[in-house]
Motif scaffolding. Sequence first.
Motif, PDB file in Angstrom:
ATOM      1  N   PRO A  11       0.717  -1.366  -0.054  1.00 13.82           N
ATOM      2  CA  PRO A  11      -0.042  -0.069  -0.050  1.00 13.82           C
ATOM      3  C   PRO A  11       0.902   1.214  -0.006  1.00 13.82           C
ATOM      4  O   PRO A  11       2.143   1.254   0.473  1.00 13.82           O
ATOM      5  N   MET A  12       0.126   2.389  -0.269  1.00 15.40           N
ATOM      6  CA  MET A  12       0.747   3.588  -0.511  1.00 15.40           C
ATOM      7  C   MET A  12       1.381   3.958   1.005  1.00 15.40           C
ATOM      8  O   MET A  12       0.620   3.835   1.931  1.00 15.40           O
ATOM      9  N   GLY A  13       2.531   4.449   1.064  1.00 13.91           N
ATOM     10  CA  GLY A  13       3.229   5.096   2.252  1.00 13.91           C
ATOM     11  C   GLY A  13       3.805   4.028   3.019  1.00 13.91           C
ATOM     12  O   GLY A  13       4.225   4.259   4.237  1.00 13.91           O
ATOM     13  N   GLY A  15       6.543   2.527   2.403  1.00 18.00           N
ATOM     14  CA  GLY A  15       8.043   2.859   2.416  1.00 18.00           C
ATOM     15  C   GLY A  15       8.662   2.097   1.132  1.00 18.00           C
ATOM     16  O   GLY A  15       9.952   1.994   1.155  1.00 18.00           O
ATOM     17  N   LYS A  16       7.857   1.539   0.122  1.00 15.63           N
ATOM     18  CA  LYS A  16       8.427   1.114  -1.346  1.00 15.63           C
ATOM     19  C   LYS A  16       9.725   1.802  -1.747  1.00 15.63           C
ATOM     20  O   LYS A  16      10.664   1.127  -2.124  1.00 15.63           O
ATOM     21  N   THR A  17       9.527   3.238  -1.934  1.00 17.88           N
ATOM     22  CA  THR A  17      10.555   3.910  -2.478  1.00 17.88           C
ATOM     23  C   THR A  17      11.917   3.926  -1.733  1.00 17.88           C
ATOM     24  O   THR A  17      12.870   3.685  -2.057  1.00 17.88           O
ATOM     25  N   THR A  34       7.500   2.766 -10.585  1.00 17.90           N
ATOM     26  CA  THR A  34       6.828   3.020 -11.662  1.00 17.90           C
ATOM     27  C   THR A  34       5.955   4.392 -11.574  1.00 17.90           C
ATOM     28  O   THR A  34       5.399   4.773 -12.652  1.00 17.90           O
ATOM     29  N   ASP A  35       5.515   5.073 -10.410  1.00 22.49           N
ATOM     30  CA  ASP A  35       4.974   6.256 -10.156  1.00 22.49           C
ATOM     31  C   ASP A  35       5.725   7.418 -11.045  1.00 22.49           C
ATOM     32  O   ASP A  35       5.397   8.278 -11.689  1.00 22.49           O
ATOM     33  N   ASP A  36       7.032   7.136 -10.802  1.00 21.61           N
ATOM     34  CA  ASP A  36       8.080   8.260 -11.299  1.00 21.61           C
ATOM     35  C   ASP A  36       8.055   8.109 -13.159  1.00 21.61           C
ATOM     36  O   ASP A  36       8.096   8.987 -13.755  1.00 21.61           O
ATOM     37  N   HIS A  57      -7.495   6.526 -16.590  1.00 20.74           N
ATOM     38  CA  HIS A  57      -6.066   6.891 -17.580  1.00 20.74           C
ATOM     39  C   HIS A  57      -4.895   6.663 -16.759  1.00 20.74           C
ATOM     40  O   HIS A  57      -3.987   6.123 -17.448  1.00 20.74           O
ATOM     41  N   PHE A  58      -5.000   7.000 -15.527  1.00 20.28           N
ATOM     42  CA  PHE A  58      -3.759   6.629 -14.886  1.00 20.28           C
ATOM     43  C   PHE A  58      -3.442   5.261 -14.705  1.00 20.28           C
ATOM     44  O   PHE A  58      -2.254   4.888 -14.982  1.00 20.28           O
ATOM     45  N   ARG A  59      -4.517   4.459 -14.676  1.00 20.23           N
ATOM     46  CA  ARG A  59      -4.354   2.937 -14.664  1.00 20.23           C
ATOM     47  C   ARG A  59      -3.670   2.609 -15.729  1.00 20.23           C
ATOM     48  O   ARG A  59      -2.932   1.403 -15.980  1.00 20.23           O
ATOM     49  N   ALA A  60      -4.212   2.829 -17.006  1.00 18.15           N
ATOM     50  CA  ALA A  60      -3.698   2.682 -18.437  1.00 18.15           C
ATOM     51  C   ALA A  60      -2.003   2.816 -18.444  1.00 18.15           C
ATOM     52  O   ALA A  60      -1.277   2.271 -18.834  1.00 18.15           O
ATOM     53  N   GLY A  80       3.569   1.184  -7.877  1.00 20.41           N
ATOM     54  CA  GLY A  80       2.446   2.101  -7.123  1.00 20.41           C
ATOM     55  C   GLY A  80       1.496   1.117  -6.565  1.00 20.41           C
ATOM     56  O   GLY A  80       1.294  -0.240  -6.840  1.00 20.41           O
ATOM     57  N   GLY A  81       1.005   1.574  -5.447  1.00 19.68           N
ATOM     58  CA  GLY A  81      -0.009   0.565  -4.561  1.00 19.68           C
ATOM     59  C   GLY A  81      -0.904   0.129  -5.397  1.00 19.68           C
ATOM     60  O   GLY A  81      -1.480  -0.903  -5.042  1.00 19.68           O
ATOM     61  N   GLY A  82      -1.466   0.511  -6.052  1.00 22.68           N
ATOM     62  CA  GLY A  82      -2.713  -0.227  -6.891  1.00 22.68           C
ATOM     63  C   GLY A  82      -2.423  -0.774  -8.255  1.00 22.68           C
ATOM     64  O   GLY A  82      -3.206  -1.304  -9.038  1.00 22.68           O
ATOM     65  N   ALA A  83      -0.891  -0.857  -8.515  1.00 24.44           N
ATOM     66  CA  ALA A  83      -0.942  -1.597  -9.823  1.00 24.44           C
ATOM     67  C   ALA A  83      -1.237  -3.068  -9.877  1.00 24.44           C
ATOM     68  O   ALA A  83      -1.431  -3.541 -10.894  1.00 24.44           O
ATOM     69  N   PRO A 119      -3.969  11.102  -4.011  1.00 20.63           N
ATOM     70  CA  PRO A 119      -5.348  11.262  -4.539  1.00 20.63           C
ATOM     71  C   PRO A 119      -6.513  10.069  -3.992  1.00 20.63           C
ATOM     72  O   PRO A 119      -7.746  10.526  -3.933  1.00 20.63           O
ATOM     73  N   LEU A 120      -6.005   9.020  -3.476  1.00 19.84           N
ATOM     74  CA  LEU A 120      -6.895   8.047  -2.928  1.00 19.84           C
ATOM     75  C   LEU A 120      -7.440   8.111  -1.387  1.00 19.84           C
ATOM     76  O   LEU A 120      -8.228   7.490  -1.105  1.00 19.84           O
ATOM     77  N   LEU A 121      -6.634   8.998  -0.674  1.00 20.53           N
ATOM     78  CA  LEU A 121      -6.893   9.239   0.679  1.00 20.53           C
ATOM     79  C   LEU A 121      -7.110  10.507   0.992  1.00 20.53           C
ATOM     80  O   LEU A 121      -6.704  10.765   2.143  1.00 20.53           O
ATOM     81  N   GLU A 135     -10.030  -4.973  -0.434  1.00 16.70           N
ATOM     82  CA  GLU A 135      -9.972  -5.252  -1.865  1.00 16.70           C
ATOM     83  C   GLU A 135      -8.601  -5.822  -2.654  1.00 16.70           C
ATOM     84  O   GLU A 135      -8.674  -6.735  -3.198  1.00 16.70           O
ATOM     85  N   ARG A 136      -7.626  -5.104  -1.902  1.00 13.20           N
ATOM     86  CA  ARG A 136      -6.312  -5.534  -2.351  1.00 13.20           C
ATOM     87  C   ARG A 136      -5.443  -6.527  -1.858  1.00 13.20           C
ATOM     88  O   ARG A 136      -4.545  -7.106  -2.460  1.00 13.20           O
ATOM     89  N   ARG A 137      -5.773  -6.828  -0.585  1.00 17.12           N
ATOM     90  CA  ARG A 137      -5.090  -7.693   0.074  1.00 17.12           C
ATOM     91  C   ARG A 137      -4.947  -9.229  -0.529  1.00 17.12           C
ATOM     92  O   ARG A 137      -3.806  -9.606  -0.667  1.00 17.12           O
TER      93      ARG A 137
END
Length: 171
Positions: A11-13, A15-17, A34-36, A57-60, A80-83, A119-121, A135-137
């Motif tokens: 998930p976002m935040g 510490g992946k980066t 991938t966000d970069d 559009h972002f997901r594409a 990215g967290g939603g990839a 943007p999602l939070l 949803e993502r687990r």
Amino acid sequence: MSGPAVILVGPMGVGKTTVGRILAERLGTTCRDTDDDVAERAGKPVAEIFIDEGEEHFRALEREAVQAAVTGHDGVLSLGGGAVLAAETRLLLAGRPVVLLEMGVAEAVRRTGLDAPRPLLTVNPRQQWRQLMEERRPLYAEVARAVVSTEDRTPDEVADEILDVLELKKS
Ligand code: S3P
């Protein structure tokens, strides 16, 4: 299978980066996010893509960025967290050294509630985060070869555990 030495998901935040940078240094390689890649290609930050063109559009753009990075990068890769929402991305990740970074909801709110634009939070981060994770687990679990907790650990300690679980050499 050629491709990244380590792929970080979660998930976002979480510490992946940060962890990705440390891992790359330890492995003497480069890290990519991938966000970069998406931001560079779009010529604007991810948060602005969400506002201007919308999430779809972002997901594409994200699917394309993940495909390019998984097949063309051999260092450390943070997604990215939603990839993992994209079935084609999950397929692409099968059999690869994917590590899921985890944290609990309280920690997630502490880390994402007040900092960089996410943007999602934007409203009620605690509830939104819980919903996203529900949803993502299963999707994270589907792609992850190992799960590493980031709670009460420094990014250096998290990086150490990743090297251990993937049996990669430490320098
Ligand atoms: C998202 C996570 C973000 C970024 C976008 C959407 C998500 O990446 O891709 O804001 O859906 O969880 P990080 O996980 O790198 O913050």
